[in-house]
Motif scaffolding. Structure first.
Motif, PDB file in Angstrom:
ATOM      1  N   VAL A  36       0.850  -1.187   0.000  1.00 35.05           N
ATOM      2  CA  VAL A  36       0.000   0.000   0.000  1.00 35.05           C
ATOM      3  C   VAL A  36       0.884   1.236   0.000  1.00 35.05           C
ATOM      4  CG1 VAL A  36      -1.880  -1.157   1.209  1.00 35.05           C
ATOM      5  CG2 VAL A  36      -0.124   0.040   2.529  1.00 35.05           C
ATOM      6  N   TYR A  37       0.263   2.385  -0.221  1.00 30.93           N
ATOM      7  CA  TYR A  37       1.006   3.643  -0.234  1.00 30.93           C
ATOM      8  C   TYR A  37       0.901   4.346   1.115  1.00 30.93           C
ATOM      9  CZ  TYR A  37       1.789   3.386  -5.249  1.00 30.93           C
ATOM     10  OH  TYR A  37       2.209   3.004  -6.491  1.00 30.93           O
ATOM     11  N   ALA A  38       2.038   4.813   1.592  1.00 31.35           N
ATOM     12  CA  ALA A  38       2.090   5.567   2.844  1.00 31.35           C
ATOM     13  C   ALA A  38       2.084   7.053   2.515  1.00 31.35           C
ATOM     14  CB  ALA A  38       3.352   5.205   3.624  1.00 31.35           C
ATOM     15  N   PRO A  39       1.125   7.815   3.052  1.00 32.54           N
ATOM     16  CA  PRO A  39       1.029   9.242   2.749  1.00 32.54           C
ATOM     17  C   PRO A  39       1.701  10.109   3.819  1.00 32.54           C
ATOM     18  CG  PRO A  39      -0.991   8.516   3.762  1.00 32.54           C
ATOM     19  CD  PRO A  39      -0.052   7.335   3.782  1.00 32.54           C
ATOM     20  N   LEU A  40       2.185  11.264   3.406  1.00 33.09           N
ATOM     21  CA  LEU A  40       2.709  12.258   4.336  1.00 33.09           C
ATOM     22  C   LEU A  40       2.619  13.614   3.655  1.00 33.09           C
ATOM     23  CD1 LEU A  40       3.814  11.947   7.221  1.00 33.09           C
ATOM     24  CD2 LEU A  40       6.115  12.142   6.285  1.00 33.09           C
ATOM     25  N   LEU A  41       2.240  14.646   4.426  1.00 32.56           N
ATOM     26  CA  LEU A  41       2.050  15.986   3.864  1.00 32.56           C
ATOM     27  C   LEU A  41       2.805  17.017   4.684  1.00 32.56           C
ATOM     28  CD1 LEU A  41      -1.101  14.500   3.941  1.00 32.56           C
ATOM     29  CD2 LEU A  41      -1.359  16.266   2.192  1.00 32.56           C
ATOM     30  N   PHE A  42       3.413  17.982   3.980  1.00 34.72           N
ATOM     31  CA  PHE A  42       4.190  19.047   4.602  1.00 34.72           C
ATOM     32  C   PHE A  42       3.614  20.395   4.172  1.00 34.72           C
ATOM     33  CE2 PHE A  42       6.747  15.320   4.288  1.00 34.72           C
ATOM     34  CZ  PHE A  42       7.563  15.299   5.406  1.00 34.72           C
ATOM     35  N   TYR A  43       3.356  21.268   5.145  1.00 36.63           N
ATOM     36  CA  TYR A  43       2.684  22.542   4.906  1.00 36.63           C
ATOM     37  C   TYR A  43       3.682  23.689   5.096  1.00 36.63           C
ATOM     38  CZ  TYR A  43      -1.393  19.544   5.625  1.00 36.63           C
ATOM     39  OH  TYR A  43      -2.326  18.532   5.554  1.00 36.63           O
ATOM     40  N   TYR A  44       3.926  24.441   4.011  1.00 40.20           N
ATOM     41  CA  TYR A  44       4.906  25.535   4.033  1.00 40.20           C
ATOM     42  C   TYR A  44       4.208  26.864   3.778  1.00 40.20           C
ATOM     43  CZ  TYR A  44       8.396  21.810   3.604  1.00 40.20           C
ATOM     44  OH  TYR A  44       9.172  20.698   3.803  1.00 40.20           O
ATOM     45  N   PRO A  45       4.146  27.754   4.768  1.00 36.66           N
ATOM     46  CA  PRO A  45       3.531  29.062   4.546  1.00 36.66           C
ATOM     47  C   PRO A  45       4.431  29.948   3.697  1.00 36.66           C
ATOM     48  CG  PRO A  45       4.505  28.972   6.724  1.00 36.66           C
ATOM     49  CD  PRO A  45       4.656  27.595   6.140  1.00 36.66           C
ATOM     50  N   ASN A  46       3.850  30.959   3.086  1.00 37.18           N
ATOM     51  CA  ASN A  46       4.627  31.961   2.358  1.00 37.18           C
ATOM     52  C   ASN A  46       4.876  33.125   3.306  1.00 37.18           C
ATOM     53  OD1 ASN A  46       5.839  33.658   0.515  1.00 37.18           O
ATOM     54  ND2 ASN A  46       3.929  34.270  -0.462  1.00 37.18           N
ATOM     55  N   ASP A  47       6.108  33.291   3.738  1.00 38.34           N
ATOM     56  CA  ASP A  47       6.441  34.316   4.722  1.00 38.34           C
ATOM     57  C   ASP A  47       6.725  35.673   4.101  1.00 38.34           C
ATOM     58  OD1 ASP A  47       6.186  32.497   6.796  1.00 38.34           O
ATOM     59  OD2 ASP A  47       8.253  31.816   6.585  1.00 38.34           O
ATOM     60  N   HIS A  48       6.595  35.774   2.776  1.00 41.70           N
ATOM     61  CA  HIS A  48       6.888  37.036   2.092  1.00 41.70           C
ATOM     62  C   HIS A  48       5.589  37.658   1.578  1.00 41.70           C
ATOM     63  CE1 HIS A  48      11.175  36.082   2.147  1.00 41.70           C
ATOM     64  NE2 HIS A  48      10.834  34.864   1.773  1.00 41.70           N
ATOM     65  N   ASP A  49       5.393  38.914   1.932  1.00 35.17           N
ATOM     66  CA  ASP A  49       4.221  39.626   1.419  1.00 35.17           C
ATOM     67  C   ASP A  49       4.455  40.032  -0.035  1.00 35.17           C
ATOM     68  OD1 ASP A  49       2.953  39.448   3.860  1.00 35.17           O
ATOM     69  OD2 ASP A  49       3.865  41.294   4.602  1.00 35.17           O
ATOM     70  N   GLY A  50       3.389  40.310  -0.741  1.00 33.21           N
ATOM     71  CA  GLY A  50       3.515  40.736  -2.137  1.00 33.21           C
ATOM     72  C   GLY A  50       2.535  40.006  -3.021  1.00 33.21           C
ATOM     73  N   ASN A  51       2.513  40.392  -4.281  1.00 32.71           N
ATOM     74  CA  ASN A  51       1.549  39.837  -5.222  1.00 32.71           C
ATOM     75  C   ASN A  51       2.128  38.725  -6.090  1.00 32.71           C
ATOM     76  OD1 ASN A  51      -0.427  41.713  -4.369  1.00 32.71           O
ATOM     77  ND2 ASN A  51       0.447  43.290  -5.731  1.00 32.71           N
ATOM     78  N   ASN A  52       3.392  38.404  -5.888  1.00 40.94           N
ATOM     79  CA  ASN A  52       4.034  37.398  -6.743  1.00 40.94           C
ATOM     80  C   ASN A  52       4.215  36.073  -6.022  1.00 40.94           C
ATOM     81  OD1 ASN A  52       5.917  38.352  -4.946  1.00 40.94           O
ATOM     82  ND2 ASN A  52       7.634  38.283  -6.400  1.00 40.94           N
ATOM     83  N   GLY A  53       3.337  35.780  -5.050  1.00 46.71           N
ATOM     84  CA  GLY A  53       3.469  34.549  -4.275  1.00 46.71           C
ATOM     85  C   GLY A  53       3.359  33.299  -5.127  1.00 46.71           C
ATOM     86  N   ILE A  54       2.387  33.280  -6.044  1.00 46.16           N
ATOM     87  CA  ILE A  54       2.205  32.100  -6.900  1.00 46.16           C
ATOM     88  C   ILE A  54       3.403  31.924  -7.824  1.00 46.16           C
ATOM     89  CG2 ILE A  54       0.797  31.108  -8.742  1.00 46.16           C
ATOM     90  CD1 ILE A  54      -1.656  32.214  -7.426  1.00 46.16           C
ATOM     91  N   SER A  55       3.904  33.015  -8.378  1.00 53.00           N
ATOM     92  CA  SER A  55       5.073  32.932  -9.274  1.00 53.00           C
ATOM     93  C   SER A  55       6.280  32.367  -8.539  1.00 53.00           C
ATOM     94  CB  SER A  55       5.407  34.313  -9.837  1.00 53.00           C
ATOM     95  OG  SER A  55       4.336  34.815 -10.603  1.00 53.00           O
ATOM     96  N   ARG A  56       6.494  32.841  -7.319  1.00 53.67           N
ATOM     97  CA  ARG A  56       7.612  32.331  -6.537  1.00 53.67           C
ATOM     98  C   ARG A  56       7.417  30.849  -6.225  1.00 53.67           C
ATOM     99  NH1 ARG A  56       7.205  35.513  -2.624  1.00 53.67           N
ATOM    100  NH2 ARG A  56       8.767  37.078  -3.239  1.00 53.67           N
ATOM    101  N   ALA A  57       6.188  30.462  -5.919  1.00 53.25           N
ATOM    102  CA  ALA A  57       5.923  29.057  -5.614  1.00 53.25           C
ATOM    103  C   ALA A  57       6.142  28.172  -6.845  1.00 53.25           C
ATOM    104  CB  ALA A  57       4.498  28.897  -5.091  1.00 53.25           C
ATOM    105  N   LEU A  58       5.755  28.655  -8.018  1.00 60.86           N
ATOM    106  CA  LEU A  58       5.986  27.890  -9.252  1.00 60.86           C
ATOM    107  C   LEU A  58       7.484  27.722  -9.511  1.00 60.86           C
ATOM    108  CD1 LEU A  58       3.215  29.432 -11.546  1.00 60.86           C
ATOM    109  CD2 LEU A  58       3.333  27.059 -10.729  1.00 60.86           C
TER     110      LEU A  58
END
Length: 529
Positions: A36-58
């Motif tokens: 079977v598959y073992a799942p695990l998830l990691f949650y990383y907040p964006n600590d930088h303000d601004g409008n380019n959050g999605i671009s930085r994440a990509l």
């Protein structure tokens, strides 16, 4: 909330796997693990303000692909597929399944009051008991990008390849590669030479014996109970004063939750049932080889403790039962398993457990601990995760009584306990006053920096919380002035392990407005920084 897949691709090793390494053989211990598959998830907040959050994440997702490709050169079995005989992995460099998705919500909003029904949407697929097929990927990754630029990385990894400690070794290798660290993690892939596979164990018979007794039909619930270090210290003190020598935090928390689960079962069924408590044990420390630390594979076995109907459960009594069962999985046991007839000892152990577990009148609880595995330190170059979770097994026809222990993110020595049990029993468990006096139920995983704006603030300190008796208004018992530091964690001063102040916290809602019970709202007023 909508999770939209925007790309899927296979990430192959940056260098081809040599011909002499094209087959990775499973060990005898791997044979006892279901496919079977073992799942695990990691949650990383964006600590930088601004409008380019999605671009930085990509951009970060692209960097993850490159570093994963380089990492798979060392961890090449993760880029392969499991053979039909389920005795080995074909290291064919098919690659890891890598998915990228967009989520139309802010990550901090989701974490303020997590909806457990949504968590599995952050995985490449929802794990099930059906297992994987020979053509499936060993490693599957989904990078979820939120509106704010926050990221959740969800993993589904074949349990046949490694256990939690092995997963931690892989993540250390990947994060070192992503951060450009000088240390290159080279896993030890020779576990099959220590525990050679046995053909007579193939076919799944002993996997069914191992896990079949834990499966139940019906409706069930998943809840999270968080014990901070102060609460655990109280439990350890309680056990120690009754004769338990140096109890560990995993000892006391797992035994305490077992005690509360048995009480919930008795109340729900109207009768006290025998209870079997199965704990996974990491064998790495019990191996004579010095290379055991970075061994990949399933180097775990199972201890079991039984609480019969004529036994009155106490914390110290259950801690002793758990410790005694674990103590049997010692160096001598591991040396015996490594011998030519090692499988005989393992099969005998499973049969003993099966004889107890298959009795319909017995409650079985399967317990696994991921504490001290370093998952909260998983840093790909943009900081450590604010939360780490496994999957939530919702809406499936069968389930098991599962208790999973994980380190808390904030503070030192805390434990999150994820409990999957029967729905009716969970309703009783989550209302257990003894449990809630030590643990908070499903609190927000976020740490918020708050300013207290009332005149009462100088008199509110964590130290003085020990003086509260749970009945008088708070402002009548706090006498010593003390300034609250900017950035103090909410749970640190709103939770008392003995009197359960945290149960008065209802929710954290945008824009981070704290909602308390009437007594608390009269005393304090909070606002976001």
């Amino acid at each position: 909330m909508k999770v939209e897949i925007i790309s899927k691709e296979n990430i192959k090793p940056s260098s081809p796997t040599p011909c002499h390494l094209k087959t990775y053989n499973f060990s005898m211990l791997d044979q006892f693990i279901p496919n079977v598959y073992a799942p695990l998830l990691f949650y990383y907040p964006n600590d930088h303000d601004g409008n380019n959050g999605i671009s930085r994440a990509l951009e970060r997702s692209i960097a993850l692909k490159k570093s994963l490709s380089n990492t798979l050169t060392q961890f090449y079995p993760l880029a392969g597929t499991i053979n039909k005989n389920q005795l080995s992995i074909d290291c064919n460099d098919v690659g890891a399944n890598f998915v990228c998705a967009l989520v139309n919500r802010r990550l901090d909003e989701f974490l303020s009051y997590p909806d457990y029904r949504q968590i599995n949407h952050f995985l490449p697929f929802e794990p099930s008991l059906d297992g994987s097929t020979p053509s499936d990927h060993v490693l599957n990754v989904q990078v979820n990008i939120f509106e704010c630029g926050g990221i959740v990385i969800g993993f589904c990894v074949s349990h046949k390849i490694f256990d939690g400690a092995g997963f931690s070794t892989f993540l250390k290798g990947w994060t070192n590669m992503a951060c450009g660290a000088k240390e290159v993690v080279c896993p030890n892939l020779n576990v099959s030479s220590l525990f050679p596979a046995k053909e007579l164990l193939n076919g799944g018979r002993y996997i069914i014996a191992n896990y079949g007794s834990f499966l139940r039909k019906g409706n069930f619930s998943t809840k999270r109970f968080v014990f901070d270090s102060q609460a655990i210290a109280l439990l350890k003190t309680e056990a120690a004063k009754n004769g338990v020598h140096h109890p560990s935090r995993v000892d006391v928390v797992s035994a305490f939750v077992w005690k509360c689960a048995m009480a919930a079962s008795k109340e729900a069924r109207g009768v006290k049932k025998p209870s079997l408590f199965v704990h996974t044990v990491n064998l790495r420390r019990k191996l004579s080889t010095k290379l055991s630390k970075d061994l990949l594979g399933n180097l775990i076995w199972f201890s079991y403790a039984l609480c019969p109907t004529n036994y009155e459960p106490t914390l110290h009594g259950l801690v002793n039962k758990v410790r005694q069962s674990i103590s049997k999985i010692n160096n001598e046991f591991v040396d015996q398993v490594q011998g030519d007839e090692g499988h005989v000892a393992l099969v005998k152990s499973l049969k003993e457990m099966e004889e107890i577990g298959t009795n319909e009148t017995t409650d079985c609880y399967y317990v696994t601990s991921m504490c001290k595995m370093g998952f909260n330190e998983t840093n790909f170059g943009w900081g450590k995760p604010s939360w780490v979770t496994s999957n939530i097994c919702n809406d499936i026809p069968v389930f098991m009584n599962l208790i999973c222990l994980m380190d808390t993110k904030y503070g030192t020595g805390g434990i999150e306990v994820w409990v999957n049990i029967d729905d009716e029993e969970m309703k009783i468990l989550q209302g257990n006053p003894e449990l809630l006096s030590y643990a908070s139920l499903d609190p927000s995983p976020l740490e918020r920096q708050l300013h207290i704006t009332s005149n009462f603030a100088p008199h509110f300190t964590t130290r003085n919380m020990d003086k509260w008796d749970g009945r008088k208004p708070y402002d009548q018992v706090l006498k010593n002035p003390g300034q609250i530091a900017s950035g103090m964690v909410l749970e640190r001063f709103a939770f008392h392990p003995k009197h359960g102040v945290a149960k008065h916290i209802w929710a954290i809602q945008k824009p981070y407005q704290i909602m308390f019970s009437t007594a608390f709202r009269k005393a304090l007023r909070f606002c976001p920084k």
